[in-house]
Design a protein around this motif. Structure first.
Motif, PDB file in Angstrom:
ATOM      1  N   GLU A 133       3.057  16.623  -7.813  1.00  0.00           N
ATOM      2  CA  GLU A 133       2.884  17.781  -6.944  1.00  0.00           C
ATOM      3  C   GLU A 133       2.462  17.359  -5.536  1.00  0.00           C
ATOM      4  O   GLU A 133       2.965  17.894  -4.537  1.00  0.00           O
ATOM      5  CB  GLU A 133       1.843  18.744  -7.547  1.00  0.00           C
ATOM      6  CG  GLU A 133       2.358  19.607  -8.677  1.00  0.00           C
ATOM      7  CD  GLU A 133       2.570  18.806  -9.951  1.00  0.00           C
ATOM      8  OE1 GLU A 133       1.941  17.728 -10.120  1.00  0.00           O
ATOM      9  OE2 GLU A 133       3.380  19.252 -10.801  1.00  0.00           O
ATOM     10  N   ASP A 134       1.550  16.396  -5.461  1.00  0.00           N
ATOM     11  CA  ASP A 134       1.116  15.914  -4.154  1.00  0.00           C
ATOM     12  C   ASP A 134       2.256  15.188  -3.434  1.00  0.00           C
ATOM     13  O   ASP A 134       2.397  15.306  -2.213  1.00  0.00           O
ATOM     14  CB  ASP A 134      -0.080  14.979  -4.307  1.00  0.00           C
ATOM     15  CG  ASP A 134      -1.334  15.711  -4.768  1.00  0.00           C
ATOM     16  OD1 ASP A 134      -1.408  16.944  -4.572  1.00  0.00           O
ATOM     17  OD2 ASP A 134      -2.230  15.055  -5.336  1.00  0.00           O
ATOM     18  N   ARG A 135       3.055  14.431  -4.176  1.00  0.00           N
ATOM     19  CA  ARG A 135       4.210  13.764  -3.571  1.00  0.00           C
ATOM     20  C   ARG A 135       5.182  14.785  -2.987  1.00  0.00           C
ATOM     21  O   ARG A 135       5.715  14.615  -1.889  1.00  0.00           O
ATOM     22  CB  ARG A 135       4.928  12.897  -4.617  1.00  0.00           C
ATOM     23  CG  ARG A 135       4.133  11.700  -5.075  1.00  0.00           C
ATOM     24  CD  ARG A 135       4.752  11.050  -6.291  1.00  0.00           C
ATOM     25  NE  ARG A 135       5.889  10.219  -5.946  1.00  0.00           N
ATOM     26  CZ  ARG A 135       5.820   8.914  -5.682  1.00  0.00           C
ATOM     27  NH1 ARG A 135       4.644   8.295  -5.730  1.00  0.00           N
ATOM     28  NH2 ARG A 135       6.890   8.221  -5.397  1.00  0.00           N
ATOM     29  N   ALA A 136       5.396  15.871  -3.731  1.00  0.00           N
ATOM     30  CA  ALA A 136       6.297  16.917  -3.261  1.00  0.00           C
ATOM     31  C   ALA A 136       5.746  17.583  -1.998  1.00  0.00           C
ATOM     32  O   ALA A 136       6.505  17.909  -1.072  1.00  0.00           O
ATOM     33  CB  ALA A 136       6.526  17.956  -4.355  1.00  0.00           C
ATOM     34  N   ARG A 137       4.429  17.772  -1.935  1.00  0.00           N
ATOM     35  CA  ARG A 137       3.830  18.370  -0.737  1.00  0.00           C
ATOM     36  C   ARG A 137       4.037  17.471   0.481  1.00  0.00           C
ATOM     37  O   ARG A 137       4.328  17.944   1.584  1.00  0.00           O
ATOM     38  CB  ARG A 137       2.342  18.615  -0.973  1.00  0.00           C
ATOM     39  CG  ARG A 137       2.046  19.714  -1.994  1.00  0.00           C
ATOM     40  CD  ARG A 137       0.562  20.024  -2.059  1.00  0.00           C
ATOM     41  NE  ARG A 137       0.265  20.966  -3.118  1.00  0.00           N
ATOM     42  CZ  ARG A 137      -0.223  20.640  -4.307  1.00  0.00           C
ATOM     43  NH1 ARG A 137      -0.511  19.358  -4.585  1.00  0.00           N
ATOM     44  NH2 ARG A 137      -0.452  21.562  -5.227  1.00  0.00           N
ATOM     45  N   THR A 140       0.108   9.047   4.818  1.00  0.00           N
ATOM     46  CA  THR A 140       1.310   9.120   3.998  1.00  0.00           C
ATOM     47  C   THR A 140       2.554   9.095   4.881  1.00  0.00           C
ATOM     48  O   THR A 140       2.463   9.054   6.115  1.00  0.00           O
ATOM     49  CB  THR A 140       1.334  10.408   3.153  1.00  0.00           C
ATOM     50  OG1 THR A 140       1.477  11.535   4.039  1.00  0.00           O
ATOM     51  CG2 THR A 140       0.079  10.560   2.311  1.00  0.00           C
ATOM     52  N   LEU A 141       3.707   9.170   4.209  1.00  0.00           N
ATOM     53  CA  LEU A 141       4.962   9.256   4.951  1.00  0.00           C
ATOM     54  C   LEU A 141       4.986  10.465   5.883  1.00  0.00           C
ATOM     55  O   LEU A 141       5.632  10.423   6.935  1.00  0.00           O
ATOM     56  CB  LEU A 141       6.148   9.347   3.980  1.00  0.00           C
ATOM     57  CG  LEU A 141       6.547   8.070   3.244  1.00  0.00           C
ATOM     58  CD1 LEU A 141       7.694   8.351   2.295  1.00  0.00           C
ATOM     59  CD2 LEU A 141       6.932   6.966   4.229  1.00  0.00           C
ATOM     60  N   ALA A 142       4.275  11.526   5.519  1.00  0.00           N
ATOM     61  CA  ALA A 142       4.252  12.716   6.372  1.00  0.00           C
ATOM     62  C   ALA A 142       3.660  12.398   7.741  1.00  0.00           C
ATOM     63  O   ALA A 142       4.123  12.914   8.766  1.00  0.00           O
ATOM     64  CB  ALA A 142       3.460  13.832   5.699  1.00  0.00           C
ATOM     65  N   ASP A 143       2.643  11.555   7.777  1.00  0.00           N
ATOM     66  CA  ASP A 143       2.033  11.173   9.058  1.00  0.00           C
ATOM     67  C   ASP A 143       2.992  10.348   9.901  1.00  0.00           C
ATOM     68  O   ASP A 143       3.129  10.573  11.109  1.00  0.00           O
ATOM     69  CB  ASP A 143       0.750  10.380   8.801  1.00  0.00           C
ATOM     70  CG  ASP A 143      -0.311  11.202   8.099  1.00  0.00           C
ATOM     71  OD1 ASP A 143      -0.948  12.031   8.766  1.00  0.00           O
ATOM     72  OD2 ASP A 143      -0.491  11.019   6.886  1.00  0.00           O
ATOM     73  N   PRO A 176       0.829  -1.210   0.000  1.00  0.00           N
ATOM     74  CA  PRO A 176       0.000   0.000   0.000  1.00  0.00           C
ATOM     75  C   PRO A 176       0.865   1.263   0.000  1.00  0.00           C
ATOM     76  O   PRO A 176       1.917   1.299   0.635  1.00  0.00           O
ATOM     77  CB  PRO A 176      -0.817  -0.121   1.285  1.00  0.00           C
ATOM     78  CG  PRO A 176       0.012  -0.990   2.180  1.00  0.00           C
ATOM     79  CD  PRO A 176       0.718  -1.954   1.277  1.00  0.00           C
ATOM     80  N   ALA A 177       0.405   2.260  -0.704  1.00  0.00           N
ATOM     81  CA  ALA A 177       1.217   3.446  -0.968  1.00  0.00           C
ATOM     82  C   ALA A 177       1.282   4.375   0.242  1.00  0.00           C
ATOM     83  O   ALA A 177       0.307   4.555   0.966  1.00  0.00           O
ATOM     84  CB  ALA A 177       0.645   4.203  -2.163  1.00  0.00           C
ATOM     85  N   LEU A 178       2.460   4.977   0.416  1.00  0.00           N
ATOM     86  CA  LEU A 178       2.646   6.021   1.427  1.00  0.00           C
ATOM     87  C   LEU A 178       3.001   7.366   0.793  1.00  0.00           C
ATOM     88  O   LEU A 178       3.287   8.321   1.497  1.00  0.00           O
ATOM     89  CB  LEU A 178       3.736   5.604   2.422  1.00  0.00           C
ATOM     90  CG  LEU A 178       3.293   4.574   3.466  1.00  0.00           C
ATOM     91  CD1 LEU A 178       4.480   4.029   4.239  1.00  0.00           C
ATOM     92  CD2 LEU A 178       2.264   5.179   4.422  1.00  0.00           C
ATOM     93  N   LEU A 179       2.997   7.389  -0.535  1.00  0.00           N
ATOM     94  CA  LEU A 179       3.150   8.634  -1.278  1.00  0.00           C
ATOM     95  C   LEU A 179       2.069   8.679  -2.360  1.00  0.00           C
ATOM     96  O   LEU A 179       1.773   7.647  -2.970  1.00  0.00           O
ATOM     97  CB  LEU A 179       4.532   8.730  -1.932  1.00  0.00           C
ATOM     98  CG  LEU A 179       5.714   9.081  -1.029  1.00  0.00           C
ATOM     99  CD1 LEU A 179       7.016   8.966  -1.811  1.00  0.00           C
ATOM    100  CD2 LEU A 179       5.568  10.488  -0.453  1.00  0.00           C
TER     101      LEU A 179
END
Length: 220
Positions: free
Chosen positions: A84-88, A152-155, A76-79
């Motif tokens: 643009e969303d990946r960069a955010r 995502t990775l941000a979390d 399952p994806a974390l990005l």
């Protein structure tokens, strides 16, 4: 099989461990501390976390490990898919690390060694963390996750990047970053309320005595 080297008290170790568990990957956890020959054999810098991939490649630096896991195991994806969303998401992870984790880390000698931190250092740390607060107020959406509707990775990075600010902010700087960012407290509770987070938190608590013993050997 993947081998993750580090120790459960480490928040950087736990970022990678959370991603491994989220992706449902089989891995071994080798408990090692900085300075050990076992760790040096995988990472010459002697830092945790480090990883040996299933193919035998040795990697280090938590951001590298997280990106590798996303590249090698995209589901399952974390990005997000959109660049643009990946960069955010990557921007939010960098802000969490630079302005919360690395800034607050400068005050850890107070917690673990009773060191006297100069006022100028405390002021620098507080100013950096306040910049992080301002950035999170502007950029985090908490809908319900940091970057939107999907975890995502941000979390993952933010959850463990907040560990040290929670420890030193209120006691050393009169600054509660969780309370200072609207929506962050509710997000923090949501992140804690998962089987993965509960497992990591329990492992961290179980490792506390061993890690403190390791610190005493280093101090001696």
């Amino acid at each position: 099989m993947i081998t993750l080297y580090g120790f459960p008290f480490s928040n950087y170790h736990n970022m990678v461990k959370h991603a491994l568990l989220f992706k449902g990957l089989a891995f071994e956890e080798a408990i090692v501390y900085p300075g050990s020959p076992e760790l040096a054999a995988v990472n010459p810098l002697g830092k945790v976390p480090a990883m040996r991939t299933a193919q035998g490649t040795q990697l280090s630096e938590s951001s590298v490990l997280l990106e590798y896991l996303e590249d090698a195991h995209p589901q399952p994806a974390l990005l997000p898919r959109n660049p643009e969303d990946r960069a955010r998401v990557r921007r939010l992870t960098k802000l969490a690390e630079l302005y919360f984790e690395l800034s607050a880390r400068r005050l850890l000698p107070v917690v673990f060694g009773g060191a006297d931190i100069p006022a100028v250092v405390r002021d620098d740390v507080k100013e950096a963390m306040q910049r992080g607060v301002r950035a999170m107020r502007e950029l985090a959406v908490f809908a319900p996750y940091v970057a939107g509707s999907q975890l995502t990775l941000a979390d993952i990075v933010l959850r463990y990047a907040l560990a040290i600010p929670k420890l030193v902010g209120p006691s050393q700087l009169n600054l509660d970053v969780v309370a200072a960012v609207p929506g962050l407290a509710e997000w923090d509770a949501r992140m804690a309320d998962s089987d993965i987070s509960r497992r990591i938190d329990a492992d961290q608590e179980a490792n506390t005595a061993d890690f403190m013993a390791y610190l005493k050997t280093r101090a001696g």
